[in-house]
Design a protein around this motif. Sequence first.
Motif, mmCIF file in Angstrom:
data_model
loop_
_atom_site.group_PDB
_atom_site.id
_atom_site.type_symbol
_atom_site.label_atom_id
_atom_site.label_comp_id
_atom_site.label_asym_id
_atom_site.label_seq_id
_atom_site.Cartn_x
_atom_site.Cartn_y
_atom_site.Cartn_z
ATOM 1 N N TRP A 80 0.803 -1.225 0.000
ATOM 2 C CA TRP A 80 0.000 0.000 0.000
ATOM 3 C C TRP A 80 0.840 1.281 0.000
ATOM 4 O O TRP A 80 0.293 2.367 -0.184
ATOM 5 C CB TRP A 80 -0.925 0.017 1.223
ATOM 6 C CG TRP A 80 -2.075 -0.927 1.115
ATOM 7 C CD1 TRP A 80 -2.212 -2.130 1.727
ATOM 8 C CD2 TRP A 80 -3.261 -0.730 0.342
ATOM 9 N NE1 TRP A 80 -3.397 -2.720 1.392
ATOM 10 C CE2 TRP A 80 -4.070 -1.866 0.529
ATOM 11 C CE3 TRP A 80 -3.716 0.274 -0.505
ATOM 12 C CZ2 TRP A 80 -5.307 -2.017 -0.086
ATOM 13 C CZ3 TRP A 80 -4.942 0.135 -1.125
ATOM 14 C CH2 TRP A 80 -5.723 -1.001 -0.920
ATOM 15 N N LEU A 81 2.137 1.154 0.227
ATOM 16 C CA LEU A 81 2.973 2.359 0.334
ATOM 17 C C LEU A 81 2.949 3.238 -0.921
ATOM 18 O O LEU A 81 2.840 4.465 -0.820
ATOM 19 C CB LEU A 81 4.412 1.955 0.675
ATOM 20 C CG LEU A 81 4.614 1.418 2.098
ATOM 21 C CD1 LEU A 81 6.034 0.899 2.267
ATOM 22 C CD2 LEU A 81 4.314 2.501 3.121
ATOM 23 N N PRO A 82 3.049 2.704 -2.153
ATOM 24 C CA PRO A 82 2.997 3.599 -3.323
ATOM 25 C C PRO A 82 1.677 4.348 -3.462
ATOM 26 O O PRO A 82 1.653 5.467 -4.008
ATOM 27 C CB PRO A 82 3.222 2.646 -4.507
ATOM 28 C CG PRO A 82 3.905 1.450 -3.931
ATOM 29 C CD PRO A 82 3.337 1.301 -2.552
ATOM 30 N N ALA A 99 3.572 6.818 3.179
ATOM 31 C CA ALA A 99 3.878 6.461 4.561
ATOM 32 C C ALA A 99 3.152 7.343 5.562
ATOM 33 O O ALA A 99 2.798 6.896 6.660
ATOM 34 C CB ALA A 99 5.391 6.538 4.785
ATOM 35 N N TRP A 100 2.907 8.629 5.212
ATOM 36 C CA TRP A 100 2.268 9.520 6.192
ATOM 37 C C TRP A 100 0.815 9.140 6.440
ATOM 38 O O TRP A 100 0.278 9.402 7.523
ATOM 39 C CB TRP A 100 2.371 10.966 5.717
ATOM 40 C CG TRP A 100 1.720 11.243 4.383
ATOM 41 C CD1 TRP A 100 2.277 11.118 3.156
ATOM 42 C CD2 TRP A 100 0.383 11.698 4.172
ATOM 43 N NE1 TRP A 100 1.387 11.448 2.175
ATOM 44 C CE2 TRP A 100 0.210 11.826 2.775
ATOM 45 C CE3 TRP A 100 -0.675 12.009 5.002
ATOM 46 C CZ2 TRP A 100 -0.981 12.251 2.208
ATOM 47 C CZ3 TRP A 100 -1.860 12.447 4.448
ATOM 48 C CH2 TRP A 100 -2.017 12.559 3.065
ATOM 49 N N ARG A 101 0.157 8.503 5.450
ATOM 50 C CA ARG A 101 -1.201 8.030 5.706
ATOM 51 C C ARG A 101 -1.212 6.771 6.570
ATOM 52 O O ARG A 101 -2.210 6.495 7.239
ATOM 53 C CB ARG A 101 -1.913 7.742 4.382
ATOM 54 C CG ARG A 101 -2.298 8.972 3.573
ATOM 55 C CD ARG A 101 -3.299 8.604 2.506
ATOM 56 N NE ARG A 101 -3.714 9.749 1.712
ATOM 57 C CZ ARG A 101 -3.230 10.045 0.507
ATOM 58 N NH1 ARG A 101 -2.291 9.265 -0.027
ATOM 59 N NH2 ARG A 101 -3.668 11.098 -0.162
ATOM 60 N N TRP A 139 10.998 -2.873 8.052
ATOM 61 C CA TRP A 139 10.456 -1.530 8.291
ATOM 62 C C TRP A 139 11.539 -0.459 8.335
ATOM 63 O O TRP A 139 11.257 0.690 8.675
ATOM 64 C CB TRP A 139 9.683 -1.517 9.610
ATOM 65 C CG TRP A 139 8.532 -2.462 9.605
ATOM 66 C CD1 TRP A 139 8.514 -3.740 10.054
ATOM 67 C CD2 TRP A 139 7.226 -2.186 9.092
ATOM 68 N NE1 TRP A 139 7.278 -4.309 9.868
ATOM 69 C CE2 TRP A 139 6.458 -3.361 9.272
ATOM 70 C CE3 TRP A 139 6.611 -1.093 8.496
ATOM 71 C CZ2 TRP A 139 5.134 -3.461 8.892
ATOM 72 C CZ3 TRP A 139 5.287 -1.173 8.108
ATOM 73 C CH2 TRP A 139 4.568 -2.347 8.301
ATOM 74 N N ASN A 140 12.741 -0.823 7.960
ATOM 75 C CA ASN A 140 13.846 0.139 8.060
ATOM 76 C C ASN A 140 13.661 1.320 7.100
ATOM 77 O O ASN A 140 14.032 2.451 7.421
ATOM 78 C CB ASN A 140 15.166 -0.580 7.755
ATOM 79 C CG ASN A 140 16.369 0.265 8.124
ATOM 80 O OD1 ASN A 140 16.302 1.087 9.031
ATOM 81 N ND2 ASN A 140 17.476 0.055 7.433
ATOM 82 N N ASP A 141 13.083 1.070 5.929
ATOM 83 C CA ASP A 141 12.872 2.139 4.943
ATOM 84 C C ASP A 141 11.485 2.769 5.041
ATOM 85 O O ASP A 141 11.187 3.715 4.291
ATOM 86 C CB ASP A 141 13.067 1.590 3.528
ATOM 87 C CG ASP A 141 14.492 1.110 3.296
ATOM 88 O OD1 ASP A 141 15.403 1.659 3.937
ATOM 89 O OD2 ASP A 141 14.672 0.175 2.488
ATOM 90 N N VAL A 142 10.650 2.240 5.938
ATOM 91 C CA VAL A 142 9.291 2.771 6.073
ATOM 92 C C VAL A 142 9.219 3.745 7.238
ATOM 93 O O VAL A 142 8.690 4.855 7.108
ATOM 94 C CB VAL A 142 8.284 1.618 6.254
ATOM 95 C CG1 VAL A 142 6.876 2.168 6.432
ATOM 96 C CG2 VAL A 142 8.354 0.666 5.070
ATOM 97 N N THR A 178 2.387 2.897 14.002
ATOM 98 C CA THR A 178 2.496 3.023 15.463
ATOM 99 C C THR A 178 1.947 1.773 16.154
ATOM 100 O O THR A 178 2.544 1.258 17.118
ATOM 101 C CB THR A 178 1.738 4.277 15.930
ATOM 102 O OG1 THR A 178 2.280 5.427 15.272
ATOM 103 C CG2 THR A 178 1.859 4.458 17.422
ATOM 104 N N THR A 179 0.830 1.278 15.664
ATOM 105 C CA THR A 179 0.267 0.047 16.237
ATOM 106 C C THR A 179 1.205 -1.140 16.024
ATOM 107 O O THR A 179 1.386 -1.985 16.927
ATOM 108 C CB THR A 179 -1.099 -0.230 15.599
ATOM 109 O OG1 THR A 179 -1.947 0.909 15.768
ATOM 110 C CG2 THR A 179 -1.752 -1.438 16.234
#
Length: 650
Positions: A476-478, A482-484, A517-520, A490-491
């Motif tokens: 879903w990132l593209p 990431a801001w959405r 998650w290092n690049d997210v 956080t969860t």
Amino acid sequence: MSDRRGLGGSSIATTATSFLPAKKKDPSKDRVKTQDKGKPSSPRQRGSASPSPGPGFAAFTKHTTGFGQKMLEKMGWTAGKGLGAGGEGMVNPVETKQRPKGMGMGFRGFQERTEQTKLEAMETSEEEEEEEEQDEIAAPRQAWKRKDKIPQEQTIPSVKSRKAKKVTYQTANDILADVQQSMQQQPQKVIDMTGPSIREISISDIRRTDSPTLMETTTRLPELRHNLRLIVDLSRGDLENLSREKQNTAFRLKAMEEELDVIQQRHKVDEERLDKIQQVKAIGLQLQQISRDALANGMYESANMTTLFGEPFEQLKTKYMDQVVHMRLDAMVVAVWAPIMKYRCVHWNVLENPLLGLDDIKRWRPLLLCNDDMEKKKSSRRRHTKQNDISLEATPFETMMNTIWLNKVRSAINNSWQVREPDAVIQLLEAWQPVLPRFIFENIIYQLVLPKLTRAVADWDPRNDEQLVHTWIHPWLPVLQAWRLADICTTIRHKLSVILRQWHPSDESALEVVGRWNDVWTRQQMDHFLQKNVLPKLIQVLRREFVVNPRDQQLEPLAWCLAWNGILSDQVFGELLDNEIFPQWLRVLYKWLTMDPNHVNYDEIKEWYMWWKQVFTSLGIADHPVLLKWTRRALEMMNAASSGESIEAP
């Protein structure tokens, strides 16, 4: 008996006969002449006509210090005499005459000249008349002489030979030219202070000829001169008004001609617009007929929009796009489009065929107006004016997509879509995003996708779930960015923190999960998570399980910790090496080098050192700055020991 004499008689010789016209004599002037016959005259005295001082002469000095009079008396002047070395100058000071308050110049024949000025003018005119009479008498007496024998310097000037002042007159054309020139030039302001209040007048109101005319110098026939002056002024004013009116008329004519050109151009544009409207009307009737025929023949089921309405749509797109925008002809396009879309959405499987109808909308998107397109055009203007539209009205295309297309998509996402199978919905959003209105795209994300993802992450169990969370979140990132996904991330961090409380570094699954998650996550979020949940576990293993033993070296604890290189920040990883690994390694080398020299084998020490370099290279830290620093210290210690020097304890 009368005495008759001939031509040669003495009476002719003794009598001076003058053929000039007789002049009327003024008794008062003759009296003044008689009184002044015995007085010597000089040019300076003739020019001075000041009478003897009056009884109040110099009475004003009692109000002052009398400095001026004292200075004149010191230089030889006596009261009652004229100025100058011979006393031929002025006797009385210049007189002034006060005009009544509120009276303008020359009002009702008010005499501006003082008595002194009148007397000086009278004396000057008498002297001029005497000179003229003498010239008139002397001219006939010398007429018998031959002119060529008389020297030019001795000729007596006559009345005709006197060079009179040249009087210039202006014609009506000259006045008009002067008026036009003065109107073209910048107007000059003249302040009139002769009246009760100050006012501004134009320079043309007080313009006169350079030299005075005979009418202006003589005092005869005042009524006639006054009437003539009035006639001249009125004529001048009429000419100026006519010239000004002519110029204004020319300006108005030019403005009307320009306005006529504008009206003609506007009329031409209106005719062209009317022709285009008639052509657009014909296209609208054609669309209506095609729609009716397709409904009757059942072509809604098989044919697409391009097949049915391609020709009229192409004409609107290429020739009448301005009319589509200004006349909102997109309503006509949507009117024939909506029934077909509604029919096809009934049988549309969104997840199996997410691209249904997309090609037609992409091709004819310019004809389907949207508020987003208008916002892009007005964005720069709003940035300058800092004004936003109070309300936006949905376009026909937006209404069609919101009521027909979005309802079908909402039903599919809520009822059929599985969160852990995101490919179909991701393909739908990526393909439709360029053509969808922005509010519909945001509605799908915030009202349909994100709530379902949030519930799925909340139900996710990291201990028992075999499918890793990143496999169905990262795709879903593209689309979502990431801001959405910040709340979802956080969860996820909170759930991973709970699992890592009982984690041991020997379990490499944590490295795989966290590394995804290092690049997210942001660098700050990742560092905070690792320092709280991972770094304490690594330090504990290095202190309890890792031991530098040249006889039986175990590398597994070291490998567990160094595997986090690249996930831990450079600073944190360097501190881990600097504080937990190399101090222990260097202490072992120091003990080895400080043993009894008889029992120290430098070849074994060399082999041990080279073996550790190979280990560090295999673990991926051969070029790390901290490693280079500690190996340099180890070499210095070995060189000092081989030379017999003392070694400083680390």
